[in-house]
Design a protein around this motif. Structure first.
Motif, PDB file in Angstrom:
ATOM      1  N   GLU A  54      43.864  36.125  -2.186  1.00  0.00           N
ATOM      2  CA  GLU A  54      44.652  36.917  -3.134  1.00  0.00           C
ATOM      3  C   GLU A  54      43.934  37.102  -4.460  1.00  0.00           C
ATOM      4  O   GLU A  54      43.935  38.198  -5.029  1.00  0.00           O
ATOM      5  CB  GLU A  54      46.000  36.231  -3.362  1.00  0.00           C
ATOM      6  CG  GLU A  54      46.999  36.454  -2.245  1.00  0.00           C
ATOM      7  CD  GLU A  54      48.419  36.307  -2.728  1.00  0.00           C
ATOM      8  OE1 GLU A  54      48.983  37.299  -3.224  1.00  0.00           O
ATOM      9  OE2 GLU A  54      48.957  35.179  -2.634  1.00  0.00           O
ATOM     10  N   ASN A  62      41.278  39.676  -3.909  1.00  0.00           N
ATOM     11  CA  ASN A  62      41.714  40.931  -3.277  1.00  0.00           C
ATOM     12  C   ASN A  62      41.073  41.132  -1.906  1.00  0.00           C
ATOM     13  O   ASN A  62      40.595  42.216  -1.571  1.00  0.00           O
ATOM     14  CB  ASN A  62      41.397  42.120  -4.186  1.00  0.00           C
ATOM     15  CG  ASN A  62      42.209  43.345  -3.830  1.00  0.00           C
ATOM     16  OD1 ASN A  62      43.330  43.241  -3.345  1.00  0.00           O
ATOM     17  ND2 ASN A  62      41.636  44.527  -4.039  1.00  0.00           N
ATOM     18  N   LEU A 113      52.135  37.624   2.691  1.00  0.00           N
ATOM     19  CA  LEU A 113      50.857  38.329   2.750  1.00  0.00           C
ATOM     20  C   LEU A 113      50.940  39.566   3.643  1.00  0.00           C
ATOM     21  O   LEU A 113      50.344  40.602   3.335  1.00  0.00           O
ATOM     22  CB  LEU A 113      49.758  37.392   3.259  1.00  0.00           C
ATOM     23  CG  LEU A 113      49.148  36.419   2.251  1.00  0.00           C
ATOM     24  CD1 LEU A 113      48.094  35.560   2.935  1.00  0.00           C
ATOM     25  CD2 LEU A 113      48.529  37.153   1.068  1.00  0.00           C
ATOM     26  N   LYS A 128      52.720  42.257   1.703  1.00  0.00           N
ATOM     27  CA  LYS A 128      51.848  42.742   0.625  1.00  0.00           C
ATOM     28  C   LYS A 128      50.749  43.646   1.167  1.00  0.00           C
ATOM     29  O   LYS A 128      50.486  44.730   0.634  1.00  0.00           O
ATOM     30  CB  LYS A 128      51.244  41.546  -0.111  1.00  0.00           C
ATOM     31  CG  LYS A 128      50.315  41.917  -1.252  1.00  0.00           C
ATOM     32  CD  LYS A 128      49.784  40.660  -1.936  1.00  0.00           C
ATOM     33  CE  LYS A 128      48.844  41.014  -3.074  1.00  0.00           C
ATOM     34  NZ  LYS A 128      48.328  39.787  -3.756  1.00  0.00           N
TER      35      LYS A 128
END
Length: 427
Positions: free
Chosen positions: A87, A90, A392, A395
């Motif tokens: 995270e 990225n 995740l 996202k």
């Protein structure tokens, strides 16, 4: 302050002593406040890449990582720090398709078909799977570093027997859930081809893609299998030496100390553990899991050779740095020493760990409530595997859809229709 003080001393000649004293006091107070704020914001040290010899050339962080998440080996803690690293940088994380839940359709051999299409192409993979070299190499980039973790078979089998007592048929058959009864005659309860049978016999070997029921008397099988493992895995960590393992991981990937900070996750309460005090029982476990025991023995020796190459003093120094940084992180996020709580006592449902059965209590953490918004990094630090995987996936799915919308071609100009104006309302 070095620049401010000469100016203040010069001006003190022109001002009264009282005014000069007040200015000096103000400068000192401001400097102290800034130092305190910087100490509060930087609760982990910004150390150089490696804090001791041997010096290594500076290189960028390696971001393509495949972590084989083995069972009951502290692998959830490793997965969590990998998710957080992804995270921060990225990176796309390969996650299981909905049909596979939060594992890659384990215990089936891994296939790239099990990966959710919104998590492609990945730079990192860290969820449970049964190792399949060809499929993973087809999925992951060519520069991927492969890593896994093992645990001493006696402690691991105790954990497996306790954790999966309601899932593994071999364990369910045992009268009164007695591990000693199982070990006295394991073939009475064990059926190799049953669902979840892999939790009862040579689980490490199974997770690595081997045959857990291969005869340990075959002198050629395990050495050949070990050569295959060594041919692809750059690091095999050990759960018993977790911090030392993270030192090796950090050096392998050229990561910062920040990247390997953690708190322990997916732990059982003391009441859920079976105490093994008998040397006879320990010997029975190693004999029943003979392939796992030999596998662990080999990589235990390999692990200590890697540490000796770094140097004992250097390893100890970096382990101490890591432990101090983890303690600072715990104080920052949890208000002191981490307090493990039963799942139902955790107020935030997103932080309640999954419970395998009514006989096993998996404990977790609750962030202190102060009325202020939750620190996102602290939230991720203690987030259990299932919730973090789902987060995740949401996202990355959203990011994937946004990218698709940006690259969606517009219709030809001739097909565009003028907007329709609503008819005027009748008066």
């Amino acid at each position: 302050m070095a620049c401010v003080l000469p100016a203040l001393l010069y001006s003190s000649k022109m001002l009264s002593r009282k005014k000069a004293f007040l200015l000096l006091l103000l400068a000192f107070s401001t400097g102290t406040l800034l130092l305190r704020q910087s100490a509060h914001l930087g609760w982990f040290p910004k150390s150089p890449l490696f804090s001791c010899a041997p010096p290594l050339p500076a290189r960028p962080k390696h971001t393509a990582v495949a972590f084989l998440k083995t069972h009951k080996t502290a692998s959830t803690t490793v997965q969590n720090l990998l998710f957080r690293f992804a995270e921060r940088h990225n990176l796309t994380v390969a996650l299981p398709h909905h049909a596979c839940d939060h594992q890659f359709c384990y215990p089936r051999n891994f296939s790239a078909r099990f990966v959710h299409p919104y998590t492609l192409p990945p730079r990192l993979i860290a969820s449970h799977l049964r190792f399949n070299r060809d499929e993973l190499q087809r999925l992951m980039p060519n520069d991927t570093v492969y890593v896994t973790i093992l645990r001493e078979p006696v402690a691991m089998f105790e954990s497996l027997f306790s954790y999966y007592n309601q899932y593994c048929p071999a364990f369910k058959r045992v009268p009164n859930g007695s591990m000693e009864a199982f070990l006295d005659n394991p073939h009475r309860y064990y059926r190799p081809h049953e669902k979840f049978a892999m939790y009862a016999h040579n689980t490490l070997l199974f997770d690595l893609g081997g045959d857990p029921d291969h005869s340990p008397d075959d002198a050629k099988y395990l050495p050949g299998f070990i050569r295959q493992v060594e041919g692809i895995f750059s690091l095999v960590m050990l759960a018993e030496y977790f911090d030392e393992s993270l030192v090796l991981l950090r050096r392998l990937l050229a990561w910062d100390l920040e990247d390997i900070l953690y708190v322990k996750l997916n732990m059982r309460s003391p009441e859920s553990k079976l105490n093994i005090t008998s040397a006879h029982v320990a010997a029975q476990i190693r004999a029943w899991n003979a392939l796992d025991a030999r596998l662990y023995g080999h990589f235990n020796a390999t692990f200590w050779r890697k540490l000796s190459e770094v140097g004992p003093e250097c390893v100890q120094k970096e382990v101490q740095d890591l432990r101090r940084a983890c303690a600072r992180l715990a104080r920052h996020c949890l208000g002191g020493r981490p307090q493990l709580r039963p799942a139902m006592q955790i107020k935030n449902k997103e932080l309640r760990p999954w419970q395998p059965s009514a006989k096993v209590d998996i404990v977790g953490y609750d962030l202190p409530g102060s009325g202020a918004p939750l620190d996102e990094q602290c939230l991720k630090l203690v987030m259990p595997e299932v919730q973090y995987s789902r987060y995740l996936l949401r996202k990355q799915s959203l990011r994937n859809r946004r990218r698709a919308a940006l690259h969606r071609p517009l219709p030809p100009r001739g097909l565009l229709r003028p907007p329709r104006h609503p008819a005027p309302k009748a008066v």
